[in-house]
Design an enzyme around this catalytic site. Structure first.
Site, PDB file in Angstrom:
ATOM      1  CG  HIS A   1     -35.731 -86.059 115.093  1.00 15.79           C
ATOM      2  ND1 HIS A   1     -35.602 -85.641 113.722  1.00 15.79           N
ATOM      3  CD2 HIS A   1     -35.632 -87.354 114.773  1.00 15.79           C
ATOM      4  CE1 HIS A   1     -35.671 -86.355 112.906  1.00 15.79           C
ATOM      5  NE2 HIS A   1     -35.792 -87.577 113.713  1.00 15.79           N
TER       6      HIS A   1
ATOM      7  CG  HIS B   1     -37.789 -92.057 114.537  1.00  8.65           C
ATOM      8  ND1 HIS B   1     -38.773 -91.661 113.391  1.00  8.65           N
ATOM      9  CD2 HIS B   1     -36.852 -91.278 114.507  1.00  8.65           C
ATOM     10  CE1 HIS B   1     -37.891 -90.857 112.809  1.00  8.65           C
ATOM     11  NE2 HIS B   1     -36.996 -90.572 113.050  1.00  8.65           N
ATOM     12  CG  LEU B   2     -41.297 -92.420 121.232  1.00  4.66           C
ATOM     13  CD1 LEU B   2     -42.386 -91.864 121.980  1.00  4.66           C
ATOM     14  CD2 LEU B   2     -40.112 -92.964 121.924  1.00  4.66           C
ATOM     15  NE  ARG B   3     -38.794 -97.065 114.385  1.00  4.10           N
ATOM     16  CZ  ARG B   3     -38.368 -96.257 113.507  1.00  4.10           C
ATOM     17  NH1 ARG B   3     -38.986 -95.043 112.797  1.00  4.10           N
ATOM     18  NH2 ARG B   3     -37.117 -96.294 113.099  1.00  4.10           N
TER      19      ARG B   3
ATOM     20  CG  ASN C   1     -40.974 -92.046 110.555  1.00  2.00           C
ATOM     21  OD1 ASN C   1     -40.959 -91.808 111.849  1.00  2.00           O
ATOM     22  ND2 ASN C   1     -39.757 -92.471 109.975  1.00  2.00           N
TER      23      ASN C   1
ATOM     24  CE  LYS D   1     -39.104 -85.148 109.455  1.00  2.00           C
ATOM     25  NZ  LYS D   1     -37.936 -85.664 110.328  1.00  2.00           N
TER      26      LYS D   1
ATOM     27  CG  HIS E   1     -35.256 -85.980 106.182  1.00  2.00           C
ATOM     28  ND1 HIS E   1     -34.815 -86.947 107.165  1.00  2.00           N
ATOM     29  CD2 HIS E   1     -34.486 -86.135 105.134  1.00  2.00           C
ATOM     30  CE1 HIS E   1     -33.949 -87.880 106.537  1.00  2.00           C
ATOM     31  NE2 HIS E   1     -33.745 -87.288 105.431  1.00  2.00           N
TER      32      HIS E   1
ATOM     33  CG  HIS F   1     -31.702 -85.484 111.180  1.00  2.00           C
ATOM     34  ND1 HIS F   1     -31.927 -85.054 110.022  1.00  2.00           N
ATOM     35  CD2 HIS F   1     -32.845 -86.456 111.177  1.00  2.00           C
ATOM     36  CE1 HIS F   1     -33.012 -85.373 109.246  1.00  2.00           C
ATOM     37  NE2 HIS F   1     -33.668 -86.193 110.012  1.00  2.00           N
TER      38      HIS F   1
ATOM     39  CG  LEU G   1     -30.746 -92.071 105.266  1.00  2.00           C
ATOM     40  CD1 LEU G   1     -31.861 -92.738 104.659  1.00  2.00           C
ATOM     41  CD2 LEU G   1     -29.787 -91.895 104.519  1.00  2.00           C
TER      42      LEU G   1
ATOM     43  CG  ASP H   1     -32.908 -89.448 113.644  1.00  2.00           C
ATOM     44  OD1 ASP H   1     -34.089 -89.820 113.741  1.00  2.00           O
ATOM     45  OD2 ASP H   1     -32.304 -89.445 112.594  1.00  2.00           O
TER      46      ASP H   1
ATOM     47  CG  HIS I   1     -34.975 -99.652 111.846  1.00  2.00           C
ATOM     48  ND1 HIS I   1     -36.258 -99.519 111.165  1.00  2.00           N
ATOM     49  CD2 HIS I   1     -34.327 -98.678 111.762  1.00  2.00           C
ATOM     50  CE1 HIS I   1     -36.430 -98.247 110.585  1.00  2.00           C
ATOM     51  NE2 HIS I   1     -35.196 -97.648 110.995  1.00  2.00           N
TER      52      HIS I   1
ATOM     53  CB  ALA J   1     -31.800 -95.322 107.313  1.00  2.00           C
TER      54      ALA J   1
HETATM   55  C1  NCD Z   1     -35.393 -92.654 110.646  1.00  2.00           C
HETATM   56  C2  NCD Z   1     -36.352 -93.569 110.988  1.00  2.00           C
HETATM   57  O1  NCD Z   1     -35.979 -95.057 111.163  1.00  2.00           O
HETATM   58  O2  NCD Z   1     -37.632 -93.742 111.078  1.00  2.00           O
HETATM   59  N1  NCD Z   1     -34.146 -93.079 110.216  1.00  2.00           N
HETATM   60  C3  NCD Z   1     -33.146 -92.573 110.364  1.00  2.00           C
HETATM   61  O3  NCD Z   1     -31.755 -93.173 109.547  1.00  2.00           O
HETATM   62  N2  NCD Z   1     -32.819 -91.498 110.868  1.00  2.00           N
HETATM   63  C4  NCD Z   1     -36.172 -91.792 109.698  1.00  2.00           C
HETATM   64  C5  NCD Z   1     -35.289 -90.311 109.729  1.00  2.00           C
HETATM   65  O4  NCD Z   1     -35.286 -89.617 110.541  1.00  2.00           O
HETATM   66  O5  NCD Z   1     -34.509 -90.129 108.685  1.00  2.00           O
HETATM   67 ZN    ZN Z   2     -35.603 -89.358 112.570  1.00  2.00          ZN
END
Ligand code: NCD
Ligand code: ZN
Length: 349
Positions: free
Chosen positions: A13, A15-17, A41, A99, A136, A174, A219, A247, A251, A263
């Site tokens: 899990h 996030h690479l953006r 996302n 997802k 989630h 998570h 989150l 996770d 940001h 988050a």
């Molecule tokens: C994640 C995000 O920033 O995309 N944020 C997080 O707090 N984990 C989204 C997610 O996995 O809930």
């Molecule tokens: Zn996440």
């Protein structure tokens, strides 16, 4: 123990953006991990097979040439997801999982599902073709306290869904509570759960005691100490249902350090070192490999990575940067608040 060699880990899990942030963060994941489940996302989200193909191409274009890394793509389930497109993406190997975000649960989840009934045809198709669903697991009901949203999700959504479609493979992502650990432990092996690095290290005091620390806000939000201890027990138990999903969720600093901060905790750079510290603390270094490199592939029906990585315990603490730079601005790295002595040995060093 001074060195430890394990199969190359996978991150189930992350996030690479996209764009400049993708460019900057990807090498931090691809350096230590062989594969990763890529969260969909983005804005707009990755909802179709074509979106997933295009995003995978952008990831591969950003990958350093000497890194062998396979992004395992996911589709973002909406109330209008076409089950045929989803099945085609899965059968062609374009995506590994789908997802589900309850609408409004977290960062970029506006397009998520409001009424689970509307997503039943998608879940039924997934069950029929053996495609895993990543969840989630938090309710969004404003009447439910944010610290209770995972436990209530299990009662209101996860358990009814498991009863209705027992053959659907689900990853409860998570996990942050003892309730979650207990629930997953009592279910059959087609329910798995990821645990992040930071939830093994911080409890909610890190966010709120002595001042508000936005870089510990994510989150699902970190809970009380008893929950962190339950997560540590599960992660270090060797139980194949629990595996690593960092996770890591970068940001830009101004978006976290403000009156309504985002988050997400970015941990890709030092995740493996932090985990070695946690497993050593628990007297469970011999089970680190199960958590990082074996249980996840087993759940997903994939072979474990053939390559190995070596971790070395240094006498002096390893220095990690406090931030990494992107062309759009800095991103703060997770600070575990203890000195880290474990380092992943680089080929060149
Ligand atoms: C994640 C995000 O920033 O995309 N944020 C997080 O707090 N984990 C989204 C997610 O996995 O809930
Ligand atoms: Zn996440």
């Amino acid at each position: 123990m001074k060195t430890l060699t394990i199969r190359r880990p996978d991150d189930w899990h992350v996030h690479l953006r996209d764009g400049a942030v993708l460019q900057a963060v990807l090498p931090h994941t691809s350096r230590d991990f062989g594969r990763a489940i890529i969260m969909p996302n983005l804005v707009p989200p990755v909802v179709t097979k074509a979106d997933a193909l295009a995003y995978r191409d952008r990831i591969m274009a950003a990958l350093p040439r000497d890194h062998a890394f396979e992004p395992l793509m996911t589709l973002y389930v909406t109330e209008t997801t076409d089950p045929d497109d989803l099945e085609s993406a899965f059968r062609d190997g374009v995506v590994t999982a789908a997802k589900l975000y309850p609408a409004g649960a977290t960062t970029n989840s506006q397009s998520g599902v409001r009424d689970f009934e509307n997503a039943m045809p998608v879940f039924e198709r997934m069950a029929a073709i053996g495609m895993p669903l990543c969840l989630h697991g938090e309710v969004t009901d404003p009447a439910i306290d944010i610290f209770d949203r995972e436990a209530v999700f299990i009662d209101r959504v996860l358990d009814p869904l498991r009863r209705r479609l027992p053959e659907l493979r689900i990853v409860m992502e998570h996990l942050t509570t003892r309730d979650g650990v207990d629930y997953v432990s009592g279910q059959s092996a087609n329910l798995g759960a990821t645990i992040t690095t930071h939830h093994l290290i911080i409890n909610r005091n890190a966010i709120l005691a002595g001042g508000i620390r936005p870089h510990y806000y994510c989150l699902p939000v970190a809970k009380r100490e008893e929950h962190r201890l339950a997560l540590r027990k599960a992660a270090t138990s060797g139980d194949p249902r629990f595996f690593l999903g960092t996770d890591s969720a970068p940001h830009l600093d101004p978006l976290k350090e403000c009156a309504c901060g985002c988050a997400g905790i970015f941990s890709a750079t030092n995740t493996i070192s932090c985990l070695a510290h946690v497993f050593e603390d628990e007297g469970a270094l011999d089970r680190l490999e199960a958590f990082t490199s074996l249980n996840g592939p087993q759940f997903y029906g994939l072979p474990a990575n053939e390559e190995r990585i070596t971790l070395r315990r240094e006498d002096e603490p390893v220095v990690f940067p406090s931030k990494i730079d992107t062309a759009d601005g800095p991103v703060t790295l997770f600070d575990p608040m203890f000195p880290i002595h474990w380092n992943v040995v680089r080929q060149a060093s």
